[in-house]
Design a protein around this motif. Structure first.
Motif, PDB file in Angstrom:
ATOM      1  N   ARG A   1       1.004  -1.521   0.013  1.00 17.50           N
ATOM      2  CA  ARG A   1       0.128   0.206  -0.116  1.00 17.50           C
ATOM      3  C   ARG A   1       0.926   1.323  -0.002  1.00 17.50           C
ATOM      4  NH1 ARG A   1      -3.003   3.535   3.224  1.00 17.50           N
ATOM      5  NH2 ARG A   1      -5.008   4.124   2.634  1.00 17.50           N
TER       6      ARG A   1
ATOM      7  N   ALA B   1       1.826   4.878  -0.239  1.00 14.74           N
ATOM      8  CA  ALA B   1       1.294   6.202  -0.461  1.00 14.74           C
ATOM      9  C   ALA B   1       2.201   7.168  -0.650  1.00 14.74           C
ATOM     10  CB  ALA B   1       0.490   6.450   1.045  1.00 14.74           C
ATOM     11  N   GLU B   2       1.709   8.618  -0.765  1.00 19.85           N
ATOM     12  CA  GLU B   2       2.368   9.806  -1.057  1.00 19.85           C
ATOM     13  C   GLU B   2       3.294  10.180  -0.090  1.00 19.85           C
ATOM     14  OE1 GLU B   2       0.301  13.271  -2.261  1.00 19.85           O
ATOM     15  OE2 GLU B   2      -0.732  12.193  -4.238  1.00 19.85           O
TER      16      GLU B   2
ATOM     17  N   ASN C   1      -4.187   8.320   4.079  1.00 17.53           N
ATOM     18  CA  ASN C   1      -3.243   9.090   3.189  1.00 17.53           C
ATOM     19  C   ASN C   1      -3.530   8.758   1.991  1.00 17.53           C
ATOM     20  OD1 ASN C   1      -2.581   6.128   3.433  1.00 17.53           O
ATOM     21  ND2 ASN C   1      -0.699   6.477   4.396  1.00 17.53           N
TER      22      ASN C   1
ATOM     23  N   THR D   1      -3.068   7.185  -1.815  1.00 18.18           N
ATOM     24  CA  THR D   1      -2.423   6.172  -2.196  1.00 18.18           C
ATOM     25  C   THR D   1      -2.946   5.825  -3.871  1.00 18.18           C
ATOM     26  OG1 THR D   1      -4.596   4.729  -1.692  1.00 18.18           O
ATOM     27  CG2 THR D   1      -2.490   4.961  -0.237  1.00 18.18           C
TER      28      THR D   1
ATOM     29  N   THR E   1      -3.139   5.523  -7.635  1.00 23.45           N
ATOM     30  CA  THR E   1      -2.397   5.258  -8.816  1.00 23.45           C
ATOM     31  C   THR E   1      -2.771   5.679 -10.150  1.00 23.45           C
ATOM     32  OG1 THR E   1      -2.958   2.843  -8.968  1.00 23.45           O
ATOM     33  CG2 THR E   1      -0.975   3.677  -7.313  1.00 23.45           C
TER      34      THR E   1
ATOM     35  N   ARG F   1      -6.677   3.360  -6.648  1.00 23.24           N
ATOM     36  CA  ARG F   1      -5.570   2.756  -6.713  1.00 23.24           C
ATOM     37  C   ARG F   1      -5.709   1.147  -7.177  1.00 23.24           C
ATOM     38  NH1 ARG F   1      -2.642  -0.998  -2.466  1.00 23.24           N
ATOM     39  NH2 ARG F   1      -4.701  -1.125  -1.191  1.00 23.24           N
TER      40      ARG F   1
ATOM     41  N   TYR G   1       6.610   4.196  -1.198  1.00 25.27           N
ATOM     42  CA  TYR G   1       5.569   5.276  -1.789  1.00 25.27           C
ATOM     43  C   TYR G   1       5.076   5.137  -3.150  1.00 25.27           C
ATOM     44  CZ  TYR G   1       9.980   7.173  -3.525  1.00 25.27           C
ATOM     45  OH  TYR G   1      11.078   7.561  -4.028  1.00 25.27           O
ATOM     46  N   VAL G   2       4.037   5.883  -3.390  1.00 25.18           N
ATOM     47  CA  VAL G   2       3.578   6.190  -4.728  1.00 25.18           C
ATOM     48  C   VAL G   2       4.263   7.791  -5.037  1.00 25.18           C
ATOM     49  CG1 VAL G   2       1.633   7.525  -3.766  1.00 25.18           C
ATOM     50  CG2 VAL G   2       1.832   6.974  -6.334  1.00 25.18           C
TER      51      VAL G   2
ATOM     52  N   ILE H   1       4.730   3.386  -8.366  1.00 24.98           N
ATOM     53  CA  ILE H   1       4.859   3.035  -7.110  1.00 24.98           C
ATOM     54  C   ILE H   1       6.057   2.257  -6.783  1.00 24.98           C
ATOM     55  CG2 ILE H   1       2.549   3.286  -6.294  1.00 24.98           C
ATOM     56  CD1 ILE H   1       2.417  -0.028  -6.651  1.00 24.98           C
TER      57      ILE H   1
END
Length: 310
Positions: free
Chosen positions: A230, A232-233, A250, A252, A254, A265, A285-286, A301
């Motif tokens: 998973r 996330a930014e 948060n 996430t 994509t 996502r 992270y993305v 990611i």
């Protein structure tokens, strides 16, 4: 000492440095749907512009992955084009795997800085759906990557059926069948080695709670269930989950689906429980950068690992 012996020893040192990652270092694995990285008008897909190709390379350079899976690459020649562009930016990927699936317009592929020591990609998988024999369009990549002398992992890469409706069958049913085939291949690796280091990456074309994604994940309490990284930014969000069983709030997503103005996502990096022990969560992270959409309708990611079994 004889000069030939010295040269031999020096060659061993150079090879060892190229082959191995120091146990104290980390390595990164990314996945990125490139959105029609094609140059053939016959594909009837929008041709990839020069600006878009360079933005993709800029984004990959920002991630600096040691291994990257790509989806929607238009041909082996275009994979070499991407590889050359990355080389000019200082990213060298001597190893690659190109998966030649049934769809002859877009493919999945893998670029690696590390040696690929086994190749078992699946290009001819098919299934029966309501009396029709259908093919897994993009194939499924499966390779073993040797990170260093002590650490190796198996990598699966997929690009499941899109949500675009077609006349042959229901798209969700097709995606589920493809996911079932992928899960069978993953299970085969676990049968061979219950403690295997396995990483599954790619564009699943559906959300986490969909039947197809749940099929790939497996049961979370089972030994062969997979762990969702998973990503996330990295924007400073650090609040815990508001409710038990729910993820934290948060960012996430994509993928952007312009027709419905929806962000979701649908790109994943999943891990076996064995490989999850080496996973570095706070370095996963993305990528969030300005003008990300020039490159693709997806954001890449990346997940980070320590190359030593724990």
């Amino acid at each position: 000492m004889n000069k030939w012996i010295l040269r031999f020893l020096l060659a061993i040192v150079i090879f060892s440095q190229a082959f191995c990652v120091n146990a104290a270092e980390k390595f990164r694995v990314a996945t990125y749907n490139l959105e029609n990285y094609v140059d053939d008008p016959a594909s009837k897909r929008p041709l990839k512009s020069e600006a878009s190709r360079e933005k993709i390379c800029e984004n990959i350079q920002a991630l600096n992955p040691d291994v990257i899976a790509v989806e929607e690459i238009g041909s082996l020649n275009l994979l070499m084009d991407l590889r050359e562009r990355l080389s000019k930016r200082g990213l060298e990927y001597p190893e690659y795997e190109f998966v030649d699936g049934w769809d002859k317009n877009i493919y999945v592929a893998i670029l690696s800085k590390f040696p690929i020591v086994a190749r078992r990609s699946h290009t001819n998988e098919n299934y029966l759906l309501r009396g029709k024999r259908l093919n897994v369009s993009r194939g499924i990549g499966e390779i073993d990557i040797q990170v260093n002398e002590k650490y190796k992992f198996t990598m699966f890469v997929c690009h499941l059926k899109s949500k675009l409706a077609i006349g042959e069958a229901d798209e969700a049913d097709m995606r589920l069948k493809e996911a079932e085939i992928l899960r069978e291949l993953i299970n085969a690796r676990f049968t061979e080695n219950p403690n295997a280091n396995i990483l599954v990456a790619g564009d699943f074309n559906d959300t986490k709670d969909s039947p197809s994604t749940r099929t790939i994940l497996g049961r979370s309490n089972a030994k062969i269930g997979l762990v969702d990284t998973r990503p996330a930014e990295k924007n400073g969000d650090n609040l815990p989950s508001e409710k038990k069983g729910y993820p934290p709030r948060n960012i996430t997503w994509t993928h952007f689906f312009g027709k419905d103005d929806v962000y979701s996502r649908i790109d994943y990096i999943l891990l076996s429980k064995g490989m999850a022990k080496e996973w570095v969560g706070d370095e996963t992270y993305v990528l969030a950068v300005p003008n990300w959409g020039l490159a693709s309708d997806h954001r890449p990611i990346v997940a980070t690992f320590e190359p030593e079994d724990k």
